[in-house]
Motif scaffolding. Sequence first.
Motif, mmCIF file in Angstrom:
data_model
loop_
_atom_site.group_PDB
_atom_site.id
_atom_site.type_symbol
_atom_site.label_atom_id
_atom_site.label_comp_id
_atom_site.label_asym_id
_atom_site.label_seq_id
_atom_site.Cartn_x
_atom_site.Cartn_y
_atom_site.Cartn_z
ATOM 1 N N TRP A 4 0.792 -1.226 0.000
ATOM 2 C CA TRP A 4 0.000 0.000 0.000
ATOM 3 C C TRP A 4 0.821 1.270 0.000
ATOM 4 C CZ3 TRP A 4 -4.101 -1.200 -2.141
ATOM 5 C CH2 TRP A 4 -4.760 -2.383 -1.874
ATOM 6 N N LEU B 58 -4.946 7.084 0.597
ATOM 7 C CA LEU B 58 -4.482 5.705 0.734
ATOM 8 C C LEU B 58 -3.253 5.628 1.640
ATOM 9 C CD1 LEU B 58 -4.926 2.769 -0.122
ATOM 10 C CD2 LEU B 58 -3.482 3.218 -2.101
ATOM 11 N N GLY C 230 -3.173 3.742 5.679
ATOM 12 C CA GLY C 230 -2.352 2.562 5.929
ATOM 13 C C GLY C 230 -1.940 2.456 7.383
ATOM 14 N N ALA D 95 -9.336 -2.186 5.009
ATOM 15 C CA ALA D 95 -7.974 -1.882 4.569
ATOM 16 C C ALA D 95 -6.961 -2.636 5.428
ATOM 17 C CB ALA D 95 -7.710 -0.387 4.644
ATOM 18 N N HIS E 31 -4.199 -5.530 4.306
ATOM 19 C CA HIS E 31 -2.818 -5.416 4.764
ATOM 20 C C HIS E 31 -2.415 -6.679 5.531
ATOM 21 C CE1 HIS E 31 0.802 -3.687 6.465
ATOM 22 N NE2 HIS E 31 0.398 -4.097 7.637
#
Length: 102
Positions: free
Chosen positions: A16, A73, A77, A92, A96
């Motif tokens: 990411w 984005l 993260g 998200a 990950h």
Amino acid sequence: MTFCCTGRAGVRPSPWPTTASRAGGWGLFNIVEGLLGHQILGIHHVHGGPHQLWWDMGFLILGVILLVGGYLLQRSGQPFDPGATDTPSTAAGLLHYRWSTA
């Protein structure tokens, strides 16, 4: 190869941050090139013809979308912790988690 990036053999780093940086960089390039090459200097246009201003504006809007999307984005993260064993609660974070534990 993954050992040098993460410090642990067999652990993949998260994609990411790289994806966010690429999107943001591409958007920044589109904005700068669109303003300088298309609008200020008039060197070339995205699509010449009677509606070239609309094509150029669409190019600038795409650049803004990519820049903002890359920034969001990057901010969304989570820090990469190869020793973490807890499962994430967000979508998200789940992506990950799956990437880093595969």
